[in-house]
Design a protein around this motif. Structure first.
Motif, PDB file in Angstrom:
ATOM      1  N   GLY A 119      62.200  -8.445  20.580  1.00 54.01           N
ATOM      2  CA  GLY A 119      61.245  -9.476  20.174  1.00 54.01           C
ATOM      3  C   GLY A 119      60.228  -9.742  21.280  1.00 54.01           C
ATOM      4  N   TRP A 120      59.754 -10.964  21.371  1.00 55.53           N
ATOM      5  CA  TRP A 120      58.754 -11.320  22.384  1.00 55.53           C
ATOM      6  C   TRP A 120      59.383 -11.324  23.771  1.00 55.53           C
ATOM      7  CZ3 TRP A 120      53.757 -11.257  21.508  1.00 55.53           C
ATOM      8  CH2 TRP A 120      53.304 -11.404  20.199  1.00 55.53           C
ATOM      9  N   ARG A 121      58.638 -10.782  24.736  1.00 54.40           N
ATOM     10  CA  ARG A 121      59.098 -10.719  26.139  1.00 54.40           C
ATOM     11  C   ARG A 121      57.945 -11.114  27.054  1.00 54.40           C
ATOM     12  NH1 ARG A 121      64.275  -9.951  27.348  1.00 54.40           N
ATOM     13  NH2 ARG A 121      63.800  -8.627  29.095  1.00 54.40           N
ATOM     14  N   LEU A 122      58.281 -11.790  28.122  1.00 53.55           N
ATOM     15  CA  LEU A 122      57.313 -12.134  29.161  1.00 53.55           C
ATOM     16  C   LEU A 122      57.131 -10.897  30.037  1.00 53.55           C
ATOM     17  CD1 LEU A 122      55.833 -14.680  30.213  1.00 53.55           C
ATOM     18  CD2 LEU A 122      57.829 -15.151  31.592  1.00 53.55           C
ATOM     19  N   THR A 123      55.889 -10.367  30.101  1.00 57.96           N
ATOM     20  CA  THR A 123      55.665  -9.111  30.811  1.00 57.96           C
ATOM     21  C   THR A 123      54.869  -9.266  32.095  1.00 57.96           C
ATOM     22  OG1 THR A 123      53.743  -8.656  29.430  1.00 57.96           O
ATOM     23  CG2 THR A 123      55.857  -7.703  28.732  1.00 57.96           C
TER      24      THR A 123
END
Length: 128
Positions: A119-123
């Motif tokens: 899902g969404w990840r802090l990159t």
């Protein structure tokens, strides 16, 4: 219109219309900013970032906390984060958060990406 301008324009226009992926990105961004600020304040362990951030982000935040490089940390805890999200594509967004420590104002910028498996990840994260 050059490709670079077109993609910025499309991203900006898309941010006016909230669809399901935009809403999920905004919710994730708000939660991620809250967790990052709590980790920077040492109210949460750095390991709490493992579930929402890439390893490079976790390592960078770990260094900030370990070496006491968090801007304004001596002024108190981070409060009143306001998060703005701009969708860059269906699977990526950039965000900026404004928050206060004591009587001073600070900012955090980040990028989030959606992956199929997690899902969404802090990159990416930058704190000023």
């Amino acid at each position: 219109m050059p490709d670079q301008c077109r993609s910025l324009y499309v991203g900006h226009v898309r941010s006016r219309f909230i669809d399901e992926s935009d809403s999920e990105a905004r919710q994730f961004a708000q939660r991620a900013v809250r967790v990052v600020l709590e980790v920077l304040d040492r109210r949460r362990p750095v390991a709490h970032l493992d579930s929402i951030a890439n390893t490079s982000v976790v390592a960078a935040v770990r260094t900030l906390v370990r070496d006491d490089l968090v801007p304004g940390r001596a002024l108190g805890v981070a409060v009143s984060p306001r998060v703005d999200v701009v969708m860059v594509s269906d699977a990526a967004a950039e965000l900026v958060a404004a928050y206060d420590r004591g009587s001073r104002h600070f900012a955090l910028a980040a990028r989030i990406s959606r992956t199929r498996r997690k899902g969404w990840r802090l990159t990416a994260v930058r704190v000023r």
